[in-house]
Design a protein around this motif. Structure first.
Motif, PDB file in Angstrom:
ATOM      1  N   HIS A 156     -22.010 -64.779 -37.117  1.00 25.76           N
ATOM      2  CA  HIS A 156     -20.931 -64.337 -38.003  1.00 25.76           C
ATOM      3  C   HIS A 156     -21.028 -62.840 -38.261  1.00 25.76           C
ATOM      4  CE1 HIS A 156     -23.803 -64.464 -41.493  1.00 25.76           C
ATOM      5  NE2 HIS A 156     -22.961 -63.561 -41.994  1.00 25.76           N
ATOM      6  N   SER A 159     -17.593 -61.750 -43.401  1.00 30.56           N
ATOM      7  CA  SER A 159     -17.718 -63.140 -43.848  1.00 30.56           C
ATOM      8  C   SER A 159     -16.809 -64.029 -43.011  1.00 30.56           C
ATOM      9  CB  SER A 159     -17.397 -63.270 -45.344  1.00 30.56           C
ATOM     10  OG  SER A 159     -18.483 -62.827 -46.132  1.00 30.56           O
ATOM     11  N   PHE A 161     -17.080 -66.712 -40.352  1.00 28.56           N
ATOM     12  CA  PHE A 161     -18.095 -67.637 -39.858  1.00 28.56           C
ATOM     13  C   PHE A 161     -17.557 -68.518 -38.730  1.00 28.56           C
ATOM     14  CE2 PHE A 161     -19.421 -66.497 -44.115  1.00 28.56           C
ATOM     15  CZ  PHE A 161     -20.797 -66.351 -43.990  1.00 28.56           C
ATOM     16  N   HIS A 164     -14.588 -71.234 -38.947  1.00 24.12           N
ATOM     17  CA  HIS A 164     -13.953 -71.106 -40.259  1.00 24.12           C
ATOM     18  C   HIS A 164     -12.502 -70.659 -40.120  1.00 24.12           C
ATOM     19  CE1 HIS A 164     -13.317 -70.040 -44.468  1.00 24.12           C
ATOM     20  NE2 HIS A 164     -14.416 -70.705 -44.743  1.00 24.12           N
ATOM     21  N   GLU A 165     -11.662 -71.147 -41.016  1.00 31.29           N
ATOM     22  CA  GLU A 165     -10.228 -70.827 -40.944  1.00 31.29           C
ATOM     23  C   GLU A 165      -9.949 -69.340 -41.115  1.00 31.29           C
ATOM     24  OE1 GLU A 165      -9.397 -71.958 -45.668  1.00 31.29           O
ATOM     25  OE2 GLU A 165      -8.571 -73.216 -44.067  1.00 31.29           O
ATOM     26  N   VAL A 177     -12.375 -66.095 -48.817  1.00 29.08           N
ATOM     27  CA  VAL A 177     -13.156 -67.066 -48.051  1.00 29.08           C
ATOM     28  C   VAL A 177     -13.740 -68.099 -49.007  1.00 29.08           C
ATOM     29  CG1 VAL A 177     -15.180 -67.405 -46.572  1.00 29.08           C
ATOM     30  CG2 VAL A 177     -13.730 -65.381 -46.262  1.00 29.08           C
ATOM     31  N   SER A 180     -18.091 -70.866 -47.588  1.00 33.65           N
ATOM     32  CA  SER A 180     -19.004 -70.153 -46.702  1.00 33.65           C
ATOM     33  C   SER A 180     -20.284 -70.966 -46.539  1.00 33.65           C
ATOM     34  CB  SER A 180     -19.341 -68.775 -47.278  1.00 33.65           C
ATOM     35  OG  SER A 180     -20.520 -68.262 -46.710  1.00 33.65           O
ATOM     36  N   ASP A 224     -14.302 -68.279 -31.950  1.00 33.65           N
ATOM     37  CA  ASP A 224     -14.486 -69.402 -32.851  1.00 33.65           C
ATOM     38  C   ASP A 224     -15.931 -69.888 -32.838  1.00 33.65           C
ATOM     39  OD1 ASP A 224     -13.208 -71.504 -34.598  1.00 33.65           O
ATOM     40  OD2 ASP A 224     -14.067 -72.800 -33.056  1.00 33.65           O
TER      41      ASP A 224
END
Length: 252
Positions: A156, A159, A161, A164-165, A177, A180, A224
């Motif tokens: 990552h 922030s 990750f 994560h969306e 975010v 997390s 991703d």
């Protein structure tokens, strides 16, 4: 075309000192070309140690800090002054030592939890508005001259990750975010739109636990899976590593 360079230092201590020297030299070079200069800071062990190294380097006095604007790539959504905030750690490591040489108006922290800022989304909205104030027409953020990023063992950056969306957020410079995998769960991060709008992106990583993610990112893994693979500057991308993170230690 944007260039990518991988620079490997023997250990984390040398990496920190070399990155601090590189940053100061880059600031001096940039100030001979344009004003103001926009720099994005990062937190983490190596990021904060680098700022402390800048504070102890006499070359810092050659920089005209009144022409430097400082931003953050991400922030933990905590009250102002909390010791876990990247801003707090940066102030302790460097900013306080610069004193009046760095005007308060040149420091742009991510809004903290408190007052009418009760959610990461609200903090991101306010941060995006501040970024827009310094952006060129049609852009959502400044074309940062140097954007520094740390990288976690999971790959990552900021922030953003894996899986994560927030990775898919477009059209805005900052996003809230939630969830997390690294505490605290609530954060604010620059988006890839803002990161890729930087002229130079520096990914700084140390330690053997980072080696797999470094190799994955440099081999072009899906963002991703390894978000650091998507961190690139419009002019140059630097990977600043110690030998352990690069996987080149003799005993690795």
């Amino acid at each position: 075309m944007s260039e990518r360079l991988v620079v490997v230092h023997p250990d984390a201590a040398v990496l920190v000192e070399a990155t601090a020297a590189r940053l100061l030299t880059r600031l001096l070079d940039l100030q001979s070309q344009r004003r103001p200069v926009h720099v994005v800071l990062t937190g983490g062990t190596v990021g904060i140690a680098t700022l402390a190294a800048v504070a102890h380097d006499l070359v810092r006095t050659a920089v005209d800090w009144s022409g430097v604007h400082l931003w953050w790539g991400d922030e933990r959504f905590l009250p102002s002054g909390d010791g876990d905030r990247n801003e707090t750690q940066a102030r302790d490591a460097l900013l306080r030592s610069l004193g009046s040489a760095l005007p308060d108006v040149n420091v742009h922290p991510v809004p903290a939890l408190g007052g009418d800022v009760r959610t990461p989304e609200r903090a991101a909205e306010l941060y995006a508005a501040e970024l827009a104030r310094f952006a060129a027409p049609g852009a959502t953020s400044p074309a940062f001259d140097v954007l520094m990023l740390g990288m976690g063992p999971d790959g990552h950056v900021a922030s953003l990750f894996p899986g994560h969306e927030a990775l898919a957020v477009e059209g805005v410079a900052a996003t809230g975010v939630h969830g997390s995998p690294k505490l605290p769960a609530e954060r604010v991060s620059l988006t890839f739109d803002a990161i890729r709008g930087a002229r130079e992106v520096w990914v700084v990583a140390a330690g053997p636990e980072k080696a797999q993610a470094v190799a994955s990112a440099l081999s072009g893994a899906p963002v991703d899976q390894t978000p650091a693979a998507g961190a690139s500057g419009s002019e140059r991308t630097l990977w600043l590593l110690d030998a352990a993170a690069a996987g080149t230690e003799p005993d690795a």
